[in-house]
Design an enzyme around this catalytic site. Sequence first.
Site, mmCIF file in Angstrom:
data_model
loop_
_atom_site.group_PDB
_atom_site.id
_atom_site.type_symbol
_atom_site.label_atom_id
_atom_site.label_comp_id
_atom_site.label_asym_id
_atom_site.label_seq_id
_atom_site.Cartn_x
_atom_site.Cartn_y
_atom_site.Cartn_z
ATOM 1 N N LEU A 203 0.972 -1.351 -0.074
ATOM 2 C CA LEU A 203 0.073 0.106 0.045
ATOM 3 C C LEU A 203 0.919 1.370 -0.065
ATOM 4 O O LEU A 203 1.685 1.174 0.928
ATOM 5 C CB LEU A 203 -0.764 0.031 1.426
ATOM 6 C CG LEU A 203 -1.916 -1.166 1.274
ATOM 7 C CD1 LEU A 203 -2.602 -1.337 2.558
ATOM 8 C CD2 LEU A 203 -2.822 -1.485 0.121
ATOM 9 N N HIS A 208 -1.511 3.567 9.525
ATOM 10 C CA HIS A 208 -1.357 2.611 10.207
ATOM 11 C C HIS A 208 -2.330 2.895 11.529
ATOM 12 O O HIS A 208 -2.040 4.051 12.343
ATOM 13 C CB HIS A 208 -0.019 2.415 11.050
ATOM 14 C CG HIS A 208 0.063 1.371 12.025
ATOM 15 N ND1 HIS A 208 0.845 0.196 11.883
ATOM 16 C CD2 HIS A 208 -0.759 1.193 13.227
ATOM 17 C CE1 HIS A 208 0.773 -0.559 13.086
ATOM 18 N NE2 HIS A 208 -0.114 0.011 14.027
ATOM 19 N N ARG A 291 -0.659 -8.747 23.431
ATOM 20 C CA ARG A 291 -0.157 -8.196 24.560
ATOM 21 C C ARG A 291 -0.407 -6.655 24.642
ATOM 22 O O ARG A 291 -0.986 -6.260 23.810
ATOM 23 C CB ARG A 291 1.795 -8.403 24.290
ATOM 24 C CG ARG A 291 1.970 -7.747 23.012
ATOM 25 C CD ARG A 291 3.643 -7.386 23.083
ATOM 26 N NE ARG A 291 3.807 -7.097 21.779
ATOM 27 C CZ ARG A 291 4.006 -5.970 21.212
ATOM 28 N NH1 ARG A 291 3.278 -5.036 22.025
ATOM 29 N NH2 ARG A 291 4.234 -5.436 19.886
HETATM 30 P P1 ADP Z 1 6.236 -5.986 12.158
HETATM 31 O O1 ADP Z 1 5.637 -7.064 12.970
HETATM 32 O O2 ADP Z 1 7.532 -6.304 11.957
HETATM 33 O O3 ADP Z 1 6.134 -4.855 13.027
HETATM 34 P P2 ADP Z 1 3.766 -5.347 10.504
HETATM 35 O O4 ADP Z 1 3.387 -6.347 9.690
HETATM 36 O O5 ADP Z 1 3.256 -5.053 11.763
HETATM 37 O O6 ADP Z 1 5.609 -5.731 10.760
HETATM 38 O O7 ADP Z 1 4.155 -3.881 9.499
HETATM 39 C C1 ADP Z 1 5.006 -3.147 10.306
HETATM 40 C C2 ADP Z 1 5.034 -1.791 9.199
HETATM 41 O O8 ADP Z 1 5.182 -2.202 8.016
HETATM 42 C C3 ADP Z 1 3.683 -1.167 9.129
HETATM 43 O O9 ADP Z 1 3.170 -0.381 10.273
HETATM 44 C C4 ADP Z 1 3.631 -0.645 7.923
HETATM 45 O O10 ADP Z 1 4.232 0.727 7.860
HETATM 46 C C5 ADP Z 1 4.533 -1.405 7.099
HETATM 47 N N1 ADP Z 1 3.893 -2.413 6.292
HETATM 48 C C6 ADP Z 1 3.449 -3.564 6.664
HETATM 49 N N2 ADP Z 1 2.686 -3.995 5.545
HETATM 50 C C7 ADP Z 1 2.435 -3.485 4.620
HETATM 51 C C8 ADP Z 1 2.070 -3.403 3.238
HETATM 52 N N3 ADP Z 1 1.323 -4.442 2.899
HETATM 53 N N4 ADP Z 1 2.007 -2.093 2.390
HETATM 54 C C9 ADP Z 1 2.885 -1.096 2.998
HETATM 55 N N5 ADP Z 1 3.503 -0.934 4.109
HETATM 56 C C10 ADP Z 1 3.245 -2.014 5.044
#
Ligand code: ADP
Length: 447
Positions: A203, A208, A291
């Site tokens: 995206l 977020h 958590r």
């Molecule tokens: P982690 O567990 O490593 O923190 P996440 O899945 O929660 O990984 O994603 C962390 C961040 O990475 C998100 O807040 C966003 O900024 C970016 N991100 C994750 N998935 C996507 C995606 N499909 N498209 C764009 N950015 C993404």
Amino acid sequence: MFEKVLIANRGEIALRVHRACKELGIQTVAVHSTADANAMHVRLADESVCVGPPAAKDSYLNIASIIAAAEITGADAIHPGYGFLSENAKFADIIAAHNITFIGPSADHIRVMGDKITAKETVGRVGIPLVPGSDGAVETMEDALKVGKEIGFPLLVKASSGGGGRGMKLAETEADLERAISTAKAEAKSAFGDDAVYLEKYLVQPRHIEIQIAADSHGNVIHLGERDCSLQRRHQKVLEEALSPALSPEQRAEIGEITRAAIEKLGYLGVGTVEYLYENGQFYFIEMNTRLQVEHPITEQVTGVDLVREQIRIAAGEKLSLTQKDVTFSGHAIECRINAEDPKTFVPSPGKIIDYHQPGGPGVRFDSAVYDGYTIPPFYDSMIGKLIVFGDDRDHCIARLRRALAETALTGVKTTVPLFADLIDDEAFQAGDYHIHWLEEWLAESE
Ligand code: ADP
């Protein structure tokens, strides 16, 4: 209610849990490494046990030592905080095998949500909207190219065991895909010991947005609205706000109810957070954290609910102290994660704090475990405190935040306070007009 809780963590969160325990009339046991013998969580707890040398793997991640500390002190429950062992299903299983209560969800829920591929499949079945992507892990280049054709580029390669922003690689076009997959796999293998990766539509300018939930063992499940955590650097949150400047009350109620109902169907127990990306009015699940989150206080400020208190009460078998109808939102809250780092280069700056005055006054909460003369050890993360500010509305909150940052005094080490002072004066920030890549662009421009 529990009589004695062992807090398996350090820093501000150990103190936060200690405070909730004391208010519930519970005795506390701190554990610490040799590097943390003088830490505030150790000083304030009723009892403390040294569980190993400085390296986290030998102390805060040392399950055998922590269980021994709980046995010796007669603790009847263990709170894991965030990070360290908080999402370790094996730890939850071992605690249960010792007839101690783990203050958190079941080991099965931790396990399911800890693997992002299984997590997506599981929440997809209970009505949570997903980011379009591969159906499970991608095994071959042929499969990956097929997903690329169906969904289109850019695509994000993500590690199923990923965390902390690691194991994520962008493929702008088909030509990048093979390399993105092999680097993501190699990174995931070395960081998590598991090289399973999956593909997601990347995206381009989402926010977020995450929903806080709480569920008790009597079938009551509530959501407590959202937090906007779009201001990130290297996929790590820097500043969070509640509620999101981007959502209407109707959108909040809708995604809140979708999330609440899904969590109810999963039979989840405890507090948790469902994380989404939000773009063009649509929500897309990215992961669930089983958590307490670092940024939980901003939800506490706008709802008036003590999440740690609720979490402990739930683990003790009590009912949630409120129903969905009782959850109301008022005012606005912002959290700044203040790190001992150079505010320009982000190089960690451990060392001794010489002159310290923490901000206060109306609407200001500073969750921190540092004190005057405290030496920040180099072994752990560099967060030294969370400045949490509450105001009647967003503008009022920003004005208070500016005032609180100006009165924060902390010398001897570098901190990210100046970064926040600049950031909140930016027009786009003030308009609430930002997305997950905005902060990195802003930092590059202000270099
Ligand atoms: P982690 O567990 O490593 O923190 P996440 O899945 O929660 O990984 O994603 C962390 C961040 O990475 C998100 O807040 C966003 O900024 C970016 N991100 C994750 N998935 C996507 C995606 N499909 N498209 C764009 N950015 C993404």
